[in-house]
Structure formats: C-alpha cells, structure tokens
Design a protein around this motif. Sequence first.
Motif, PDB file in Angstrom:
ATOM      1  N   MET A 126       0.889  -1.287   0.070  1.00 11.69           N
ATOM      2  CA  MET A 126      -0.092   0.003  -0.072  1.00 11.69           C
ATOM      3  C   MET A 126       0.870   1.256   0.004  1.00 11.69           C
ATOM      4  SD  MET A 126      -3.065  -0.863   2.672  1.00 11.69           S
ATOM      5  CE  MET A 126      -1.983  -0.587   4.014  1.00 11.69           C
ATOM      6  N   PRO A 127       1.751   1.327  -0.793  1.00 11.56           N
ATOM      7  CA  PRO A 127       2.359   2.656  -1.074  1.00 11.56           C
ATOM      8  C   PRO A 127       1.871   3.883  -0.956  1.00 11.56           C
ATOM      9  CG  PRO A 127       3.274   1.174  -2.816  1.00 11.56           C
ATOM     10  CD  PRO A 127       2.123   0.663  -2.113  1.00 11.56           C
ATOM     11  N   PHE A 128       0.768   3.914  -1.428  1.00 16.02           N
ATOM     12  CA  PHE A 128      -0.130   5.318  -1.477  1.00 16.02           C
ATOM     13  C   PHE A 128      -0.634   5.606  -0.142  1.00 16.02           C
ATOM     14  CE2 PHE A 128      -3.486   2.395  -1.701  1.00 16.02           C
ATOM     15  CZ  PHE A 128      -4.846   3.050  -1.274  1.00 16.02           C
ATOM     16  N   MET A 129      -1.041   4.551   0.742  1.00 15.59           N
ATOM     17  CA  MET A 129      -1.411   4.802   2.074  1.00 15.59           C
ATOM     18  C   MET A 129      -0.308   5.076   3.010  1.00 15.59           C
ATOM     19  SD  MET A 129      -4.271   4.498   3.838  1.00 15.59           S
ATOM     20  CE  MET A 129      -5.416   3.498   2.755  1.00 15.59           C
ATOM     21  N   ASN A 130       0.883   4.527   2.768  1.00 10.70           N
ATOM     22  CA  ASN A 130       2.008   4.683   3.584  1.00 10.70           C
ATOM     23  C   ASN A 130       2.523   6.208   3.466  1.00 10.70           C
ATOM     24  OD1 ASN A 130       2.572   2.010   4.534  1.00 10.70           O
ATOM     25  ND2 ASN A 130       3.531   1.571   2.790  1.00 10.70           N
ATOM     26  N   GLU A 131       2.291   6.529   2.184  1.00  9.43           N
ATOM     27  CA  GLU A 131       2.706   8.199   1.719  1.00  9.43           C
ATOM     28  C   GLU A 131       1.767   9.062   2.495  1.00  9.43           C
ATOM     29  OE1 GLU A 131       3.266  10.802  -1.939  1.00  9.43           O
ATOM     30  OE2 GLU A 131       3.942   8.892  -2.040  1.00  9.43           O
ATOM     31  N   ILE A 132       0.740   8.721   2.291  1.00  9.00           N
ATOM     32  CA  ILE A 132      -0.561   9.768   2.501  1.00  9.00           C
ATOM     33  C   ILE A 132      -1.402   9.640   3.930  1.00  9.00           C
ATOM     34  CG2 ILE A 132      -2.862  10.706   1.630  1.00  9.00           C
ATOM     35  CD1 ILE A 132      -2.185   9.546  -1.152  1.00  9.00           C
ATOM     36  N   LEU A 133      -1.444   8.513   4.084  1.00 11.64           N
ATOM     37  CA  LEU A 133      -1.998   8.291   5.570  1.00 11.64           C
ATOM     38  C   LEU A 133      -1.066   7.013   6.186  1.00 11.64           C
ATOM     39  CD1 LEU A 133      -5.736   7.963   4.614  1.00 11.64           C
ATOM     40  CD2 LEU A 133      -4.671   9.593   5.675  1.00 11.64           C
ATOM     41  N   PRO A 134       0.381   7.739   6.857  1.00  9.80           N
ATOM     42  CA  PRO A 134       1.215   6.605   7.324  1.00  9.80           C
ATOM     43  C   PRO A 134       0.625   6.003   8.773  1.00  9.80           C
ATOM     44  CG  PRO A 134       2.001   8.911   7.447  1.00  9.80           C
ATOM     45  CD  PRO A 134       0.720   8.982   6.764  1.00  9.80           C
ATOM     46  N   ASP A 135      -0.306   6.921   9.421  1.00 11.69           N
ATOM     47  CA  ASP A 135      -0.687   6.527  10.809  1.00 11.69           C
ATOM     48  C   ASP A 135      -1.790   5.325  10.577  1.00 11.69           C
ATOM     49  OD1 ASP A 135       0.785   8.144  12.150  1.00 11.69           O
ATOM     50  OD2 ASP A 135      -0.861   9.531  12.453  1.00 11.69           O
ATOM     51  N   THR A 136      -2.621   5.379   9.403  1.00 10.32           N
ATOM     52  CA  THR A 136      -3.624   4.393   9.088  1.00 10.32           C
ATOM     53  C   THR A 136      -2.955   3.151   8.507  1.00 10.32           C
ATOM     54  OG1 THR A 136      -5.184   6.078   8.588  1.00 10.32           O
ATOM     55  CG2 THR A 136      -5.591   4.034   7.449  1.00 10.32           C
ATOM     56  N   PHE A 179      -3.072  -0.609  10.196  1.00 10.21           N
ATOM     57  CA  PHE A 179      -3.548  -1.650   9.464  1.00 10.21           C
ATOM     58  C   PHE A 179      -2.560  -2.853   9.646  1.00 10.21           C
ATOM     59  CE2 PHE A 179      -4.232  -4.144   5.683  1.00 10.21           C
ATOM     60  CZ  PHE A 179      -5.545  -4.462   5.644  1.00 10.21           C
ATOM     61  N   GLY A 180      -1.159  -2.518   9.512  1.00 11.90           N
ATOM     62  CA  GLY A 180      -0.172  -3.474   9.691  1.00 11.90           C
ATOM     63  C   GLY A 180      -0.140  -4.101  11.092  1.00 11.90           C
ATOM     64  N   LYS A 181      -0.332  -3.227  12.005  1.00  8.63           N
ATOM     65  CA  LYS A 181      -0.668  -3.596  13.553  1.00  8.63           C
ATOM     66  C   LYS A 181      -1.981  -4.744  13.614  1.00  8.63           C
ATOM     67  CE  LYS A 181       1.618  -0.030  15.810  1.00  8.63           C
ATOM     68  NZ  LYS A 181       1.700   0.993  16.892  1.00  8.63           N
TER      69      LYS A 181
END
Length: 124
Positions: free
Chosen positions: A1-11, A15-17
């Motif tokens: 989820m590269p876009f999620m890592n970049e735009i919403l890193p906390d989310t 999700f990973g946790k």
Amino acid sequence: MPFMNEILPDTAEAFGKLRDSIFEGGELDRKTKELIAIASSVLMRCQYCVDVHSQRAAANEASKKEIAEAIAVAMFIAGGSQLGWTNVYGENVYDIVFGEKKPEEAEKEKGCCCGNWRRNQRNS
C-alpha cells in the motif's frame, strides 16, 4: 500500500498492527488462519489476497489439497448463500417462483418486483 504509507502513514501502520495481531499468536495456528484468509478472499473476490494468502499458507505447511479445500468451502458458502438471502418478502422467493401462483395474479402486479417490495415496505 505505497499510497497509504505516503498519504496516511498512521492508518497504514494501524492496518499493519491489526494484521500482525491477527496472524501472530492466538489459539489458531498460522496455517489455519491463512486457510481462513484464503476462503475469505475468495468470498471477497480479491485475486491478490487469494494469491498472497495461498503463498503464506503454503509457507506455513499447507498442502495444495488443503488450499483447494479452503477454496471449496468458500464456493459452498457462496452457492448456499444464494438460497438463504431470498426471504425478504416474508416467504422465500423461490417458493413464490416455483409455487402455485397463477399467471393472472402475476399480471395484476405492475412494474419491477423491487418496486412492489418497496411499496409493501412503505405500507407496512
């Protein structure tokens, strides 16, 4: 989820946790969890997820037959669910379709069955 890592890193981190908390530890072993994930992925129609979880299941000693059985279970649930969802009219729609309803009764109803259902819901 590269876009999620970049735009919403906390989310992305949350999700990973969540993933880690589900797949690591607990009462079910990792292979069983991955087989459940395969069946769930089939039902969600996520090809990527089926592939990933199949690889992870195999890495956790699931055989091809076990993976195939997980897929078959999902197929059974998907097929069987097509019988159970039809009770929105107070009776099973298949009973109506295959029952004794006379053609002239059907002709009295106008429009789509969804419209009739909506009207009946409003009048209830």
